[in-house]
Each structure stands twice: as C-alpha cells, then as structure tokens.
Enzyme design. Sequence first.
Site, PDB file in Angstrom:
ATOM      1  N   LYS A   8       3.521  14.082  49.550  1.00 10.21           N
ATOM      2  CA  LYS A   8       3.191  14.590  50.884  1.00 10.21           C
ATOM      3  C   LYS A   8       4.259  15.589  51.297  1.00 10.21           C
ATOM      4  O   LYS A   8       5.379  15.602  50.780  1.00 10.21           O
ATOM      5  CB  LYS A   8       3.114  13.448  51.903  1.00 10.21           C
ATOM      6  CG  LYS A   8       4.442  12.721  52.142  1.00 10.21           C
ATOM      7  CD  LYS A   8       5.054  13.090  53.468  1.00 10.21           C
ATOM      8  CE  LYS A   8       6.344  12.317  53.723  1.00 10.21           C
ATOM      9  NZ  LYS A   8       7.551  13.031  53.263  1.00 10.21           N
ATOM     10  N   ASP A 133       7.794   5.455  55.224  1.00 13.51           N
ATOM     11  CA  ASP A 133       6.607   6.290  55.107  1.00 13.51           C
ATOM     12  C   ASP A 133       5.601   5.774  54.084  1.00 13.51           C
ATOM     13  O   ASP A 133       4.610   6.449  53.792  1.00 13.51           O
ATOM     14  CB  ASP A 133       6.979   7.749  54.805  1.00 13.51           C
ATOM     15  CG  ASP A 133       7.790   7.906  53.523  1.00 13.51           C
ATOM     16  OD1 ASP A 133       8.109   6.883  52.892  1.00 13.51           O
ATOM     17  OD2 ASP A 133       8.105   9.051  53.165  1.00 13.51           O
TER      18      ASP A 133
END
Length: 270
Positions: A8, A133
């Site tokens: 990401k 995350d």
Amino acid sequence: MIQFPNAKINLGLQLVEKRPDGFHNLVSCFYPVGWSDALEILPANDEPSFTLSGLPVPGEPKQNLCWKAYELLRKEYQLPPIKMHLHKVIPMGAGLGGGSADAAFTLKILNSTFDLGLSDEILQNYARQLGSDCAFFVKNEPVLAVEKGDVFEEINLDLKGWHIVLVYPNLAISTAEAYAGVVPRTPEKDLRSLLKQDPITWKNEVVNDFELSLFPKYPVLGELKEQLYQMGAVCASMSGSGSTVFGLFSGNQPENVSFPAEYSVWQGTL
C-alpha cells in the site's frame, strides 16, 4: 492455497499528536498497489512449519508476523498443523506495509482454508493485535486511516487507470527511526478535503510529514521525488515511514524510467 499479499501507499500522512501510550495519532489515506509477495498455506500431516524465500527477512522465522498470525488464531480455534511458505518480494523498511499485508493475508487464508466463518470486522480485530496497519489489508480498499492508523473511515477516492512508479533506494528506515525525528502538529488543511480535489492540485498540498525530518538525513529521498516530477509525475511523495518514493502519472506510463541497478522499482496501473 496461495495468495499474493500486496503493498500500500500513503496518500498524505499527517502526524497529529503523540498519544499517552507512546504511539502517534495520524491521518493518512491508505491505497492498495500491486507490488506483491507470495504466500502459500497448506494443511500439514505432521508438525507445523514456516519457510521463507526471496528477499532475506531478518529474525527467526517464527518471529515473523505470518507465524504470529497463525499462532493467534490457533489458540482460539484449535487449528491443525500447516505448512506455510512466504516468498518475499516487497522490500522491508520501505513504508509499503509488506509485513502487515503478509500477516493479514495469513489470517484471511486460514479463515478460508479452515472454514472459520470470521467476518471482516473480526479479522480486522485480530489484525490490529499484530500491527497498526495490518487491519487495512483485510478489506484491502482505499480508506482514510486515523488514530494509530488502525481505525478506518470510508473515502470516495478512485485512481483507477492512473500509472504509478515506486522506487525503493535500497535504504531501510525503521519505524522507530522515522518517528524519532518527527514533531507532531495540528494539520493546517483537512486531508479528506484535499483528496477530493483533482490530483493535479496535490503536489504541494498532500504531503507526508516524515519528509521534513528524513529528507535532510537521507538526501536521496528528495532527489528521487524531484526525479519523478521531472519524469512527469502529477504527484510524488514518500510512502509511510519508510524510504519508498512513488510518483503518480495520468495516462500512459512514463518512458524514461531509469534508476540505479541496486534500487528496487515497481510500476503498474492502479
């Protein structure tokens, strides 16, 4: 079952304040990209095992987040032994969330393989125990991340068709090192509002607060950002707290992609 845990990027990263627990509250848009590892998990007839290939991963294999994810579910659901193999492609210390993705995909594969029936919300709660995350990769779709980066708000952001170039200059920056140099501050502008604007306006508005302390320390990062702009990027930025710098390009991919051989470069369409 084999799946491909993807990386990401952070579209903007505002470090708002330091929390009493030592973490930082932040605001950032997490956006999935196609740079991926490969993760295979199969039932085993004997003792569970975990093996690695590809990029060298520091530490003992059973300290890996993938193994910790397996142990986490194994305690509660009495999972049978497995054979797990991770082929590492996403660089570490790169700000791309590769290790977090591997952990989250482990949870998802185990959930599917052994018919645990766990919802995305339950999987996210397990993922949060593994890293700030990790939970993002359960649904793996663009979100506005707040608090420690583990609380998500929906965001209407679609960059489909945009081209991206990611450059990792063979320089690992640990999370601890990155956070040691930051000074939290109240954002002057709301990131959600900035991301609603046309990406051509993002260049000087959608910023990563880590750049302020890391660019002077590692000049190559600023040089990469400038090079991506010279190549025609509409927006370029460091991703997360690591050392990958990415550029977003509208339309076709740039033709003049050239970086030192020791760098890792990935490009594709979002």
